[in-house]
Design an enzyme around this catalytic site. Structure first.
Site, mmCIF file in Angstrom:
data_model
loop_
_atom_site.group_PDB
_atom_site.id
_atom_site.type_symbol
_atom_site.label_atom_id
_atom_site.label_comp_id
_atom_site.label_asym_id
_atom_site.label_seq_id
_atom_site.Cartn_x
_atom_site.Cartn_y
_atom_site.Cartn_z
ATOM 1 N N GLU A 13 0.844 -1.202 0.000
ATOM 2 C CA GLU A 13 0.000 0.000 0.000
ATOM 3 C C GLU A 13 0.877 1.249 0.000
ATOM 4 O O GLU A 13 0.595 2.216 -0.716
ATOM 5 C CB GLU A 13 -0.903 -0.005 1.231
ATOM 6 C CG GLU A 13 -1.942 -1.103 1.251
ATOM 7 C CD GLU A 13 -3.231 -0.704 0.560
ATOM 8 O OE1 GLU A 13 -3.187 0.020 -0.453
ATOM 9 O OE2 GLU A 13 -4.302 -1.111 1.042
ATOM 10 N N GLU B 7 -3.578 -10.416 3.654
ATOM 11 C CA GLU B 7 -4.623 -9.899 4.542
ATOM 12 C C GLU B 7 -5.730 -10.920 4.842
ATOM 13 O O GLU B 7 -6.061 -11.145 6.016
ATOM 14 C CB GLU B 7 -5.222 -8.602 3.967
ATOM 15 C CG GLU B 7 -4.367 -7.372 4.177
ATOM 16 C CD GLU B 7 -3.289 -7.182 3.118
ATOM 17 O OE1 GLU B 7 -2.726 -6.095 3.023
ATOM 18 O OE2 GLU B 7 -3.022 -8.151 2.361
#
Length: 258
Positions: free
Chosen positions: A115, A135
């Site tokens: 990210e 995730e």
């Protein structure tokens, strides 16, 4: 009492700034302190007229091992929610910085590290770099928005569903990595990029970034209007005249090649 070591180091070299993730003992896992420091740092750089470009790298053998889930032990849902909001604010501060922001990556990039990289304008990576988004494996949700916008929806789904490691070569083919170099060449490549950016007037670079970002959110017709507004602002500044003079000077062959 000894002050805690900063999670982010700022190295200024003339008009170029290097931001270094600095939790090597935790493979630069992103914790709350790092989120807050990244946000504050990039918000400050955004308004600093003396900064031409920002390069983001990391200390240690890993660029970033993702979110440091250890800090969530014993916390409740409200804390985790606020922690996630802090990470989104940090990514947004990187993305919204008016200066060119380039990620220089070596080693593993996991979850939140990706990210951070995708929040930069583009990514330079060594051939030893790998990417992974685990995730869902850890029972959480993340990277669902930037990742699909960079590499496409189907590729994003496959990586998130399976926790598969993506090589630097594959990341380069899919457009996540813009420049791929050998590990020994990373420093030299960073210097070349910094030099290239510094040759252009600061306002022209800033307006170019702004026009690309705003234009990407609309259709072509409105995008052209955004570019015309940027051109008008650039013309009113007057710095464009120096570029014309450099181009018109026959002795300046290198500038014309650019």
């Amino acid at each position: 009492m000894t002050a805690p070591e900063p999670t982010v180091i700022i190295e200024a070299r003339d008009e170029i700034v290097r931001i270094v993730l600095n939790r090597p003992h935790a493979r630069n896992g992103v914790n709350l302190a790092m989120c807050l420091e990244l946000r504050q740092t990039f918000e400050r750089l955004d308004s600093d007229p003396g900064v031409r470009a920002v390069f983001l790298s990391a200390n240690g053998p890993a660029f970033c091992a993702g979110a440091d889930l250890k800090e969530r032990v014993g916390k409740d849902e409200a804390w985790v929610r606020q922690r996630r909001q802090a990470s989104f604010a940090a990514y947004e501060a990187i993305e919204r910085c008016a200066k060119p922001v380039i990620a220089v990556i070596d080693g593993p990039v996991v979850g939140a590290g990706g990210e951070i990289a995708m929040s930069c304008d583009f990514v330079v990576a060594s051939t030893a770099t790998t990417f992974r988004w685990p995730e869902p494996r850890w029972g959480t949700v993340g990277a669902t928005q930037r990742l699909q916008r960079v590499i496409g929806k189907r590729h994003a789904k496959e990586l998130l569903y399976t926790n598969r490691v993506m090589t630097a070569g594959e990341a380069h083919r899919l457009g996540l990595v813009t420049r791929l170099v050998e590990r020994a060449e990373l420093g030299a490549e960073e210097a070349r990029i910094a030099s290239a950016i510094a040759t252009a007037p600061a306002l022209a670079i800033e307006l170019t970034k702004q026009a690309i970002e705003l234009g990407g959110e609309t259709d072509l017709d409105r995008g052209i209007r955004i570019e015309m507004a940027a051109i008008e602002r650039n013309l009113s500044d007057g710095s464009w005249r120096a570029g014309v003079r450099r181009f018109a000077d026959p002795a300046d062959d290198e500038q014309q090649k650019e």
